[in-house]
Design a protein around this motif. Structure first.
Motif, mmCIF file in Angstrom:
data_model
loop_
_atom_site.group_PDB
_atom_site.id
_atom_site.type_symbol
_atom_site.label_atom_id
_atom_site.label_comp_id
_atom_site.label_asym_id
_atom_site.label_seq_id
_atom_site.Cartn_x
_atom_site.Cartn_y
_atom_site.Cartn_z
ATOM 1 N N VAL A 80 2.269 -80.924 -38.137
ATOM 2 C CA VAL A 80 1.085 -81.213 -38.864
ATOM 3 C C VAL A 80 0.076 -80.031 -38.879
ATOM 4 N N LYS A 81 0.287 -79.616 -40.111
ATOM 5 C CA LYS A 81 -0.481 -78.117 -40.550
ATOM 6 C C LYS A 81 -0.157 -77.189 -39.404
ATOM 7 N N GLY A 82 1.177 -77.124 -39.401
ATOM 8 C CA GLY A 82 1.607 -75.968 -38.516
ATOM 9 C C GLY A 82 1.573 -76.369 -36.808
ATOM 10 N N HIS A 83 0.979 -77.331 -36.602
ATOM 11 C CA HIS A 83 1.275 -77.940 -34.948
ATOM 12 C C HIS A 83 2.138 -78.887 -35.003
ATOM 13 N N PRO A 84 3.286 -78.439 -33.945
ATOM 14 C CA PRO A 84 4.401 -79.375 -33.985
ATOM 15 C C PRO A 84 3.855 -80.433 -33.149
ATOM 16 N N ILE A 85 4.533 -81.725 -33.119
ATOM 17 C CA ILE A 85 4.209 -82.866 -32.258
ATOM 18 C C ILE A 85 4.900 -82.782 -31.106
ATOM 19 N N ASP A 86 4.312 -82.905 -29.846
ATOM 20 C CA ASP A 86 4.797 -82.760 -28.447
ATOM 21 C C ASP A 86 4.840 -84.525 -28.129
ATOM 22 N N LEU A 87 5.756 -85.166 -28.096
ATOM 23 C CA LEU A 87 5.714 -86.543 -27.859
ATOM 24 C C LEU A 87 6.512 -86.970 -26.456
ATOM 25 N N THR A 88 5.866 -87.590 -25.572
ATOM 26 C CA THR A 88 6.304 -87.852 -24.369
ATOM 27 C C THR A 88 6.445 -89.629 -24.563
ATOM 28 N N ILE A 89 7.762 -89.991 -24.303
ATOM 29 C CA ILE A 89 7.846 -91.558 -24.353
ATOM 30 C C ILE A 89 8.119 -92.221 -22.874
ATOM 31 N N MET A 90 7.501 -93.150 -22.628
ATOM 32 C CA MET A 90 7.631 -93.683 -21.327
ATOM 33 C C MET A 90 8.121 -95.112 -21.277
ATOM 34 N N ASP A 91 8.961 -95.870 -20.555
ATOM 35 C CA ASP A 91 9.725 -96.782 -20.448
ATOM 36 C C ASP A 91 8.732 -97.674 -19.418
ATOM 37 N N ASN A 92 8.045 -98.828 -19.944
ATOM 38 C CA ASN A 92 7.394 -99.676 -18.993
ATOM 39 C C ASN A 92 8.355 -100.756 -18.454
ATOM 40 N N LYS A 93 9.573 -100.679 -18.823
ATOM 41 C CA LYS A 93 10.471 -101.724 -18.368
ATOM 42 C C LYS A 93 9.939 -103.092 -18.478
ATOM 43 N N SER A 94 9.133 -103.405 -19.710
ATOM 44 C CA SER A 94 8.852 -104.578 -20.325
ATOM 45 C C SER A 94 7.877 -105.320 -19.119
ATOM 46 N N ASP A 95 7.314 -104.585 -18.364
ATOM 47 C CA ASP A 95 6.341 -105.049 -17.126
ATOM 48 C C ASP A 95 4.925 -104.511 -17.725
ATOM 49 N N GLU A 96 3.972 -105.349 -17.305
ATOM 50 C CA GLU A 96 2.555 -104.874 -17.535
ATOM 51 C C GLU A 96 2.107 -104.004 -16.719
ATOM 52 N N THR A 97 2.510 -103.990 -15.512
ATOM 53 C CA THR A 97 1.786 -102.995 -14.457
ATOM 54 C C THR A 97 2.475 -101.609 -14.783
ATOM 55 N N GLU A 98 3.600 -101.593 -14.918
ATOM 56 C CA GLU A 98 4.491 -100.363 -15.365
ATOM 57 C C GLU A 98 3.685 -99.676 -16.803
ATOM 58 N N SER A 99 3.234 -100.643 -17.597
ATOM 59 C CA SER A 99 2.492 -100.258 -18.925
ATOM 60 C C SER A 99 1.236 -99.447 -18.359
ATOM 61 N N LEU A 101 0.520 -98.011 -15.559
ATOM 62 C CA LEU A 101 0.748 -96.771 -14.857
ATOM 63 C C LEU A 101 1.190 -95.644 -15.996
ATOM 64 N N ALA A 102 1.909 -96.024 -16.801
ATOM 65 C CA ALA A 102 2.565 -95.169 -17.843
ATOM 66 C C ALA A 102 1.410 -94.633 -18.775
ATOM 67 N N VAL A 103 0.614 -95.541 -19.096
ATOM 68 C CA VAL A 103 -0.592 -94.972 -20.122
ATOM 69 C C VAL A 103 -1.443 -94.098 -19.246
ATOM 70 N N LYS A 104 -1.746 -94.376 -18.136
ATOM 71 C CA LYS A 104 -2.494 -93.588 -17.336
ATOM 72 C C LYS A 104 -1.982 -92.189 -17.096
ATOM 73 N N THR A 105 -0.877 -92.072 -16.957
ATOM 74 C CA THR A 105 -0.058 -90.761 -16.849
ATOM 75 C C THR A 105 -0.014 -90.035 -17.971
ATOM 76 N N LEU A 106 0.336 -90.685 -19.354
ATOM 77 C CA LEU A 106 0.115 -90.028 -20.681
ATOM 78 C C LEU A 106 -1.331 -89.452 -20.786
ATOM 79 N N ILE A 107 -2.431 -90.212 -20.429
ATOM 80 C CA ILE A 107 -3.594 -89.773 -20.738
ATOM 81 C C ILE A 107 -3.957 -88.549 -19.828
#
Length: 397
Positions: A80-99, A101-107
């Motif tokens: 993006v205008k010379g800035h590469p995208i650094d994507l981290t993907i996390m698996d929530n295991k189809s579980d709401e609690t895991e979701s 935890l994952a979003v908090k970690t990414l933030i």
């Protein structure tokens, strides 16, 4: 004495292995360093929380694969205008609690925005966190409540068509075919509950009656008891709001008990896995869905056709398989975010504002027109009616 000597040797080996591990780590570039060197500028960090394993894996896997493909392609072309995208993907295991935890970690790791989750329940679970932390989130799930009311979802957007959009498509079909008595079966979760609310609102003053209403859990292995009640209800059509594998099990049960009324599913079954798991029972199933699955059957004048064909070609070349609507939701979310990043830069507030200004964006799921009152931006023209015919999707309307 011999035992003591052996223990000392064991500890020395462990210490040596630890030192070697640290040396290797120090010599190996980190993922972020790799991304930075590819673009020459600081990377833009984004995160994705997907249902890669668990009950909703048939949604999350094609979404993950699509995102990986798109990040690779974008970074190869300068980011993006010379800035590469650094994507981290996390698996929530189809579980709401895991979701959560994952979003908090990414933030905490500095993600500028979050893509996901794949299903309605796991998406809903993340809303409180992104709202309080003021981080833009683009869900890939369908429930209208993910983005409504927008006064309480200022930071949340989504790319899958809302339940009411698809239900209105179904209602039109029912009226056209004089099907006035329906049964409604749904999963006992956020996706199913939102489908129930939408159908209840849609049938008011429509002349259509819900004569049977049954629910089931995502883990249920047999829906024959619910379908037996449907069979005795006098329903002229059955509508199901679910995703595989339970949607496929119900479809097989439907055929096994000899029900011959029209079986209408939601766009939650818009992938080949649904057909495969139904073991031949899916033929004849009708559903509203985005245009991707019938891209070759829509008009050449359709504004989405070239975009759909391009995605199909890219995905097929990369994975030797055709993409589905769920991967399409990820394609839309990623491109909407990239468009916002191009204008806003690494500023969460500005990214959020740019998402809300989206107008005329031609995506896989439709043409997006977002406003402060509409954080989905898709209308009924984003969907078509299809029928499963010999294991394939056939455009019928």
């Amino acid at each position: 004495m011999k035992k003591i000597t052996m223990r000392l040797k064991s500890k020395l080996w462990l210490a040596l292995l630890l030192v070697l591990s640290l040396l290797i780590s120090a010599c190996s570039p980190t993922k972020e360093a790799d991304v930075k060197s590819a673009g020459g500028n600081e990377p833009y960090k984004i995160g994705a929380v997907l249902d890669i394993s668990g009950n909703s894996s048939s949604l999350g896997v094609p979404e993950r694969d699509t995102l990986l493909m798109m990040v690779e392609k974008l970074n190869a072309n300068g980011g993006v205008k010379g800035h590469p995208i650094d994507l981290t993907i996390m698996d929530n295991k189809s579980d709401e609690t895991e979701s959560v935890l994952a979003v908090k970690t990414l933030i905490e790791k500095g993600a500028l925005a979050i893509l996901g989750a794949s299903s309605s329940g796991t998406s809903m679970a993340m809303i409180k966190t992104v709202q309080s932390e003021k981080v833009p989130m683009i869900s890939l799930a369908a429930a209208s409540s993910i983005v409504e009311p927008t006064s309480e979802r200022q930071w949340v957007y989504k790319t899958a068509q809302s339940d009411i959009v698809m239900i209105n498509k179904i209602i039109s079909y029912l009226k056209k075919n004089n099907l006035n008595k329906i049964a409604f079966l749904y999963m006992n979760n956020s996706y199913g509950d939102n489908g129930k609310k939408a159908i209840s609102a849609a049938v008011k003053d429509s002349g259509i009656d819900i004569v049977a209403e049954e629910k089931f859990d995502a883990n249920d292995k047999d829906m024959t008891p619910q379908l037996t009640k449907v069979k005795a209800s006098g329903a002229q059509a059955a509508i199901v709001w679910a995703i595989p594998p339970s949607a496929s099990i119900l479809t097989k049960n439907f055929k096994d008990i000899g029900l011959s009324i029209p079986l209408i599913h939601s766009h939650g079954v818009g992938n080949q896995k649904f057909i495969e798991l139904a073991q031949g029972a899916a033929d004849g199933v009708i559903l509203p869905i985005g245009k991707l699955s019938v891209a070759q059957q829509i008009s050449d004048n359709d504004s989405q056709k070239k975009v759909l064909e391009s995605y199909i070609a890219d995905y097929s070349k990369k994975y030797n398989a055709e993409p589905n609507s769920f991967g399409g939701y990820a394609w839309d979310a990623f491109n909407l975010l990239v468009n916002a990043l191009e204008k806003a830069g690494p500023d969460r507030v500005a990214i959020r504002d740019e998402l809300e200004k989206t107008q005329g964006f031609v995506g896989i799921s439709g043409v997006f027109n977002m406003t402060p009152q509409d954080h989905n931006g898709l209308k009924e023209d984003s969907a078509v009616l299809v029928q499963v015919d010999q294991g394939k999707w056939k455009l019928i309307e």
